[in-house]
Scaffold this motif. Structure first.
Motif, mmCIF file in Angstrom:
data_model
loop_
_atom_site.group_PDB
_atom_site.id
_atom_site.type_symbol
_atom_site.label_atom_id
_atom_site.label_comp_id
_atom_site.label_asym_id
_atom_site.label_seq_id
_atom_site.Cartn_x
_atom_site.Cartn_y
_atom_site.Cartn_z
ATOM 1 N N ALA A 142 0.835 -1.210 0.000
ATOM 2 C CA ALA A 142 0.000 0.000 0.000
ATOM 3 C C ALA A 142 0.868 1.258 0.000
ATOM 4 O O ALA A 142 1.992 1.259 0.511
ATOM 5 C CB ALA A 142 -0.925 -0.001 1.211
ATOM 6 N N ASP A 143 0.338 2.345 -0.561
ATOM 7 C CA ASP A 143 1.110 3.573 -0.737
ATOM 8 C C ASP A 143 1.645 4.134 0.572
ATOM 9 O O ASP A 143 2.745 4.701 0.614
ATOM 10 C CB ASP A 143 0.259 4.640 -1.439
ATOM 11 C CG ASP A 143 -0.018 4.296 -2.899
ATOM 12 O OD1 ASP A 143 0.714 3.438 -3.441
ATOM 13 O OD2 ASP A 143 -0.951 4.876 -3.480
ATOM 14 N N GLN A 144 0.871 4.017 1.665
ATOM 15 C CA GLN A 144 1.314 4.620 2.921
ATOM 16 C C GLN A 144 2.499 3.896 3.549
ATOM 17 O O GLN A 144 3.105 4.393 4.495
ATOM 18 C CB GLN A 144 0.165 4.693 3.943
ATOM 19 C CG GLN A 144 -0.311 3.355 4.493
ATOM 20 C CD GLN A 144 -1.504 2.824 3.733
ATOM 21 O OE1 GLN A 144 -1.594 2.997 2.516
ATOM 22 N NE2 GLN A 144 -2.431 2.206 4.441
ATOM 23 N N TYR A 145 2.841 2.725 3.001
ATOM 24 C CA TYR A 145 3.958 1.964 3.545
ATOM 25 C C TYR A 145 5.192 2.014 2.641
ATOM 26 O O TYR A 145 6.090 1.185 2.747
ATOM 27 C CB TYR A 145 3.543 0.509 3.765
ATOM 28 C CG TYR A 145 2.340 0.349 4.659
ATOM 29 C CD1 TYR A 145 2.247 1.034 5.864
ATOM 30 C CD2 TYR A 145 1.282 -0.492 4.308
ATOM 31 C CE1 TYR A 145 1.137 0.891 6.687
ATOM 32 C CE2 TYR A 145 0.182 -0.648 5.134
ATOM 33 C CZ TYR A 145 0.107 0.053 6.320
ATOM 34 O OH TYR A 145 -0.991 -0.096 7.143
ATOM 35 N N THR A 146 5.246 2.976 1.761
ATOM 36 C CA THR A 146 6.391 3.116 0.867
ATOM 37 C C THR A 146 7.624 3.574 1.645
ATOM 38 O O THR A 146 7.530 4.426 2.525
ATOM 39 C CB THR A 146 6.083 4.133 -0.252
ATOM 40 O OG1 THR A 146 4.947 3.674 -0.978
ATOM 41 C CG2 THR A 146 7.261 4.280 -1.197
ATOM 42 N N ASN A 147 8.764 2.998 1.329
ATOM 43 C CA ASN A 147 10.048 3.403 1.922
ATOM 44 C C ASN A 147 10.036 3.249 3.446
ATOM 45 O O ASN A 147 10.274 4.190 4.201
ATOM 46 C CB ASN A 147 10.379 4.849 1.545
ATOM 47 C CG ASN A 147 11.883 5.058 1.417
ATOM 48 O OD1 ASN A 147 12.598 4.182 0.939
ATOM 49 N ND2 ASN A 147 12.363 6.208 1.859
ATOM 50 N N LYS A 191 13.046 -2.674 -4.045
ATOM 51 C CA LYS A 191 12.007 -1.690 -3.740
ATOM 52 C C LYS A 191 12.536 -0.256 -3.725
ATOM 53 O O LYS A 191 11.775 0.683 -3.458
ATOM 54 C CB LYS A 191 11.378 -2.004 -2.382
ATOM 55 C CG LYS A 191 10.707 -3.359 -2.290
ATOM 56 C CD LYS A 191 9.407 -3.413 -3.072
ATOM 57 C CE LYS A 191 8.317 -2.661 -2.371
ATOM 58 N NZ LYS A 191 6.993 -2.836 -3.049
ATOM 59 N N SER A 192 13.832 -0.088 -3.990
ATOM 60 C CA SER A 192 14.468 1.243 -3.921
ATOM 61 C C SER A 192 14.190 1.890 -2.569
ATOM 62 O O SER A 192 13.909 3.087 -2.458
ATOM 63 C CB SER A 192 13.967 2.142 -5.055
ATOM 64 O OG SER A 192 14.295 1.599 -6.313
ATOM 65 N N ASN A 193 14.263 1.077 -1.539
ATOM 66 C CA ASN A 193 13.987 1.527 -0.173
ATOM 67 C C ASN A 193 15.281 2.032 0.454
ATOM 68 O O ASN A 193 16.245 1.286 0.613
ATOM 69 C CB ASN A 193 13.417 0.364 0.642
ATOM 70 C CG ASN A 193 12.864 0.794 1.981
ATOM 71 O OD1 ASN A 193 13.377 1.708 2.617
ATOM 72 N ND2 ASN A 193 11.810 0.131 2.423
ATOM 73 N N THR A 194 15.318 3.304 0.818
ATOM 74 C CA THR A 194 16.530 3.915 1.356
ATOM 75 C C THR A 194 16.522 4.023 2.882
ATOM 76 O O THR A 194 17.432 4.604 3.457
ATOM 77 C CB THR A 194 16.716 5.315 0.759
ATOM 78 O OG1 THR A 194 15.553 6.110 1.055
ATOM 79 C CG2 THR A 194 16.898 5.236 -0.759
ATOM 80 N N CYS A 195 15.492 3.486 3.545
ATOM 81 C CA CYS A 195 15.416 3.563 5.006
ATOM 82 C C CYS A 195 16.293 2.496 5.659
ATOM 83 O O CYS A 195 16.727 1.539 5.019
ATOM 84 C CB CYS A 195 13.973 3.405 5.469
ATOM 85 S SG CYS A 195 12.941 4.846 5.131
ATOM 86 N N ALA A 196 16.537 2.693 6.941
ATOM 87 C CA ALA A 196 17.407 1.778 7.687
ATOM 88 C C ALA A 196 16.759 0.413 7.856
ATOM 89 O O ALA A 196 15.568 0.308 8.125
ATOM 90 C CB ALA A 196 17.730 2.371 9.053
#
Length: 237
Positions: free
Chosen positions: A60-65, A114-119
């Motif tokens: 879902a959009d609110q869980y991006t990154n 996912k191009s996720n830049t979070c820790a």
């Protein structure tokens, strides 16, 4: 520590599902159609299972990154066991095989795809890995301004040569959830370590004991045959 589970998905290997139609775990096959075919081909079964569960709760959009905590008792141990056999046989190790065998490999794959830049971090705490991942997620939520945390726990059955060391039912499974801090007077869960000798020990992995209680929104004492203490998962409605 009080937290809310916004999304929850539990996947169990089909042939190990005790009741095929049971409602608390996912009966669908692993699907990674959101991953490029070239990337899928290089993944192990363990990595596919982890990414499948993570995607189920975080699409879902609110869980991006999202920041994330990945946990596993043994990690991708089938790949590790093969590397150990190569060492015994004095065969050269595959750099790619080694890179994909480390405990945070699946977390790295998820962040790249996912191009996720979070820790993100990986937890290995024996039979208590699932509970420690929840504690880690809670601490990070308290210490940051992030609204959500992704928690993924996965384990496979041990390779045959290690079965003699098994101290719980061997079930290939993956659990993913989105957690956040609880607001005042909101239905939520709490998790505490307790000493309760009267509780009957279970040989079901503590992660699956916990996942069922989370799904059913019920309190439960999570036990393990090797531990002198237990974990109390309490639902506050």
């Amino acid at each position: 520590m009080k937290f809310v589970v916004e999304q929850l998905a539990t996947w169990i290997q089909p042939e190990q599902r005790q009741i095929e139609s049971d409602h608390w775990y996912d009966n669908s096959p692993i699907t990674l159609d959101w991953v490029a075919p070239m990337q899928r081909r290089r993944m192990t079964r363990f990595s596919k299972m982890v990414l499948h569960s993570a995607q189920q709760v975080s699409s879902a959009d609110q869980y991006t990154n999202l920041s994330a905590v990945f946990s596993s008792r043994h990690g991708d141990f089938h790949k590790t066991a093969n590397l150990l056999v190569d060492i015994v046989n004095q065969q050269p190790l595959s750099p790619t095989g080694f890179g994909l065998s480390v405990h945070n490999a699946a977390a790295g794959l998820f962040s790249i795809i996912k191009s996720n830049t979070c820790a993100m971090n990986a937890i290995a705490a024996g039979a208590e890995s699932f509970m420690c991942a929840i504690v880690e997620a809670y601490i990070r939520l308290v210490d940051s301004n992030e609204p959500y945390m992704l928690v993924v726990h996965s384990d496979e059955i041990l390779p045959d040569i290690y079965n003699q060391f098994a101290d719980e039912l061997q079930i290939t499974h993956s659990i993913a959830m989105i957690v956040r801090l609880a607001q005042a007077n909101e239905p939520c869960f709490s998790l505490n370590k307790v000493l309760n000798p009267a509780a009957k020990s279970s040989n079901l992995p503590m992660s699956l004991q916990g996942a069922k209680a989370l799904h059913d929104k019920k309190s439960a004492i999570l036990t393990h045959t090797t531990l002198a203490h237990h974990w109390q998962l309490t639902y506050h409605d």
